[in-house]
Motif scaffolding. Structure first.
Motif, mmCIF file in Angstrom:
data_model
loop_
_atom_site.group_PDB
_atom_site.id
_atom_site.type_symbol
_atom_site.label_atom_id
_atom_site.label_comp_id
_atom_site.label_asym_id
_atom_site.label_seq_id
_atom_site.Cartn_x
_atom_site.Cartn_y
_atom_site.Cartn_z
ATOM 1 N N THR A 277 1.924 6.187 -7.157
ATOM 2 C CA THR A 277 0.785 6.978 -7.853
ATOM 3 C C THR A 277 1.071 8.480 -7.538
ATOM 4 O OG1 THR A 277 -0.856 5.456 -6.797
ATOM 5 C CG2 THR A 277 -1.446 7.511 -7.114
ATOM 6 N N VAL A 278 1.805 8.955 -6.682
ATOM 7 C CA VAL A 278 1.814 10.310 -6.314
ATOM 8 C C VAL A 278 3.103 10.786 -7.391
ATOM 9 C CG1 VAL A 278 1.229 10.963 -4.122
ATOM 10 C CG2 VAL A 278 3.557 10.487 -4.341
ATOM 11 N N LEU B 270 0.965 -1.127 -0.166
ATOM 12 C CA LEU B 270 0.075 0.139 -0.214
ATOM 13 C C LEU B 270 1.002 1.205 0.014
ATOM 14 C CD1 LEU B 270 -2.805 1.610 0.239
ATOM 15 C CD2 LEU B 270 -2.523 1.209 2.630
ATOM 16 N N VAL B 271 1.928 1.321 0.890
ATOM 17 C CA VAL B 271 2.847 2.128 1.010
ATOM 18 C C VAL B 271 3.612 2.441 -0.597
ATOM 19 C CG1 VAL B 271 4.922 3.286 1.985
ATOM 20 C CG2 VAL B 271 3.271 2.139 3.186
ATOM 21 N N ASN C 277 -1.268 16.381 -2.535
ATOM 22 C CA ASN C 277 -0.052 15.693 -2.450
ATOM 23 C C ASN C 277 0.495 15.645 -1.028
ATOM 24 O OD1 ASN C 277 0.403 14.789 -5.045
ATOM 25 N ND2 ASN C 277 1.331 16.590 -5.565
ATOM 26 N N THR D 79 1.423 8.496 3.715
ATOM 27 C CA THR D 79 2.313 7.674 3.261
ATOM 28 C C THR D 79 3.703 7.498 4.054
ATOM 29 O OG1 THR D 79 1.594 7.956 0.993
ATOM 30 C CG2 THR D 79 3.687 6.723 1.141
ATOM 31 N N LEU E 283 -5.831 16.001 -7.341
ATOM 32 C CA LEU E 283 -4.656 15.027 -6.722
ATOM 33 C C LEU E 283 -3.458 15.936 -6.508
ATOM 34 C CD1 LEU E 283 -3.874 12.512 -5.321
ATOM 35 C CD2 LEU E 283 -2.869 11.657 -7.364
ATOM 36 N N LEU F 114 -1.472 13.366 1.487
ATOM 37 C CA LEU F 114 -1.493 12.031 1.045
ATOM 38 C C LEU F 114 -0.003 11.457 1.343
ATOM 39 C CD1 LEU F 114 -2.598 9.606 -0.399
ATOM 40 C CD2 LEU F 114 -1.695 10.392 -2.579
ATOM 41 N N ILE G 222 2.573 1.569 -3.347
ATOM 42 C CA ILE G 222 1.612 1.970 -4.577
ATOM 43 C C ILE G 222 1.139 3.401 -4.412
ATOM 44 C CG2 ILE G 222 -0.630 1.642 -5.321
ATOM 45 C CD1 ILE G 222 -0.272 -1.437 -4.762
ATOM 46 N N LEU G 223 1.038 3.942 -3.136
ATOM 47 C CA LEU G 223 0.642 5.414 -3.022
ATOM 48 C C LEU G 223 1.799 6.121 -3.335
ATOM 49 C CD1 LEU G 223 -0.860 5.169 0.861
ATOM 50 C CD2 LEU G 223 -2.065 5.844 -1.673
ATOM 51 N N GLY G 224 3.135 5.820 -2.911
ATOM 52 C CA GLY G 224 4.393 6.504 -3.381
ATOM 53 C C GLY G 224 4.381 6.646 -4.915
#
Length: 458
Positions: free
Chosen positions: A29-30, A22-23, A167, A174, A163, A170, A25-27
């Motif tokens: 993503t941004v 999850l971490v 940032n 993260t 988004l 989010l 993927i979040l990183g």
């Protein structure tokens, strides 16, 4: 999983694995999305900050250049101080610089903030694949790489302007979760493993000059003709710096540019396949808007929907490709994927003058399906064929191959349009045929890996 001790060498337990991914993927993503959504906002940025289009483009370029030139140095740093630490520092820098970008009131301030954002993104992306390798057991690593490919494919056509404003929160979330969930890696024990100012400077100069030269040669209508001499000069300067830099790296015990990994045949062939595939993709992505909008006279809305079929096919095929990893050789999967990709590109190149929507859509789907079948197995081989202590270098080379291929594609398209022109479909068709050739070469590189076996290091 205890947070104060290094993780086991064969991945995390399932619950900890889910939190770590999850971490990651979040990183991702941004970092990936922020590098693309600003393209849509450039006209508004130029208008609000009283800047011309040529100046406003540096809002994008500053981010991309900062990311490219620091991928390998930060990947190397991750091998020394830990991938987890580099990732979290990159996320912190990204979040803080996002605040600076939101508060910028002039173009220079915004460009500086975006360059710092790119540096933070490099920290995230340089060790992304290495963290995936530590998170998943060897037997399931292909699934982790497929998730990475799936996220990038989704972000390649998703555009959520809101988004950008998210940032900061989010990024902070993260960071908070990453400190609890990301795996540790033991620091490098190789003697002489250090970063030198000269090596980092040469690395920055090589990639920056090649990127800016390629950007100058990119497709910018009539303005590209005036920029061509400067573009070629910068490109040649980058190649000259690279020659000096790589010769120096060959004599270093622990090189910043991983020439030692390129001596592994499977790794080198996988890198060649990646550069060829992304070169083909960039040739197609840059030429298709000209083909659909100008040669065929479609609306922006219709052209956008047709192009969306490409990444949509990747989204569907990528998880399927991840499940095939381990059952079939990566070289075979990549070769089949590039063969399908090349067929789709040839089919696009020979489109009739006024094709129907379905005629274009199935060709786009074929291209996306082929690329989706190729990417996950190829990324898996790049990461898994490197020794575990070199995971950072392999991870950094993933991004380097992608950006190198994209820059090469832009340069090739500039040359094609200079000879065949554009607007009437001929130059676009030549570009798509050249893209098919690049995809075929990538497929050959992929299949050649079967001769060397799928060397996977623990």
């Amino acid at each position: 999983m205890g947070q104060g001790a290094p993780t086991a060498s064969d991945g995390l337990p399932p619950r900890d694995r889910a939190r770590a991914m999850l971490v990651i993927i979040l990183g991702l993503t941004v970092a990936v999305l922020d590098g693309s959504i600003v393209n849509l906002a450039l006209p508004g940025i130029a208008r609000e900050l009283n800047a011309g289009a040529a100046q406003a483009i540096w809002v994008v370029n500053a981010y991309q250049i900062a990311t490219l030139v620091m991928l390998l140095p930060l990947a190397s740093l991750g091998e020394r101080i830990g991938y987890r630490r580099v990732y979290l520092l990159g996320m912190a820098l990204f979040a803080v610089s996002s605040l600076g970008a939101m508060l910028a009131t002039s173009l220079p301030a915004l460009v500086v903030a975006r360059a710092v954002q790119g540096l933070g993104a490099a920290g995230i992306m340089s060790v992304n694949a290495a963290l995936v390798r530590l998170t998943y057991p060897r037997a399931h690593l292909g699934r982790g790489m497929a998730i990475n490919s799936l996220v990038v494919a989704i972000l390649s056509f998703a555009s959520w302007p809101w988004l950008f404003a998210l940032n900061l929160p989010l990024g902070l979330f993260t960071l908070w979760l990453g400190r609890r969930a990301l795996p540790f890696n033991p620091p490098s024990t190789h003697t002489g493993a250090r970063l030198t100012v000269l090596d980092v400077t040469l690395n920055i100069l090589m990639f920056a000059l090649i990127f800016i030269g390629g950007e100058q040669l990119g497709v910018r209508g009539e303005a590209s003709r005036a920029a061509a001499p400067l573009g070629w000069a910068l490109l040649l300067a980058g190649v000259a710096v690279g020659w000096v830099y790589l010769r120096r790296q060959r004599r270093v015990a622990v090189p910043l540019f991983p020439v030692d990994l390129l001596r592994i045949p499977v790794f080198a062939l996988s890198m060649g396949a990646s550069v060829g595939a992304f070169c083909a993709q960039m040739l197609a992505f840059l030429s298709l808007p000209f083909l659909l909008l100008e040669a065929q006279g479609r609306s922006h809305f219709e052209a956008g929907l047709l192009i969306t079929a490409w990444p949509l096919a990747i989204v569907v095929v990528a998880p399927f490709a991840g499940r095939l990893i381990g059952r079939f050789a990566d070289g075979l999967l990549g070769g089949v994927g590039m063969a399908v990709f090349a067929c789709g590109l040839v089919a696009l190149a020979v489109l009739p003058p006024q094709p129907g929507v379905l005629d274009v859509a199935w060709r786009m789907l074929l291209c996306g399906a082929g690329f989706g079948l190729f990417q996950s197995p190829n990324n898996h081989t790049i990461v898994a064929s490197a020794p575990l202590h070199c995971s950072g270098a392999a991870s950094g080379m993933l991004g380097t191959a992608r950006l190198t291929g994209q820059t090469l594609g832009a340069v090739l398209l500039a040359g094609i349009f200079a000879v065949w022109g554009q607007h009437d479909g001929q130059g676009e068709s030549v570009a798509l045929m050249a893209a098919a050739g690049c995809a075929a070469l990538a497929g050959v590189c992929s299949v050649m890996r079967l001769r060397h076996g799928a060397t996977v290091h623990a």
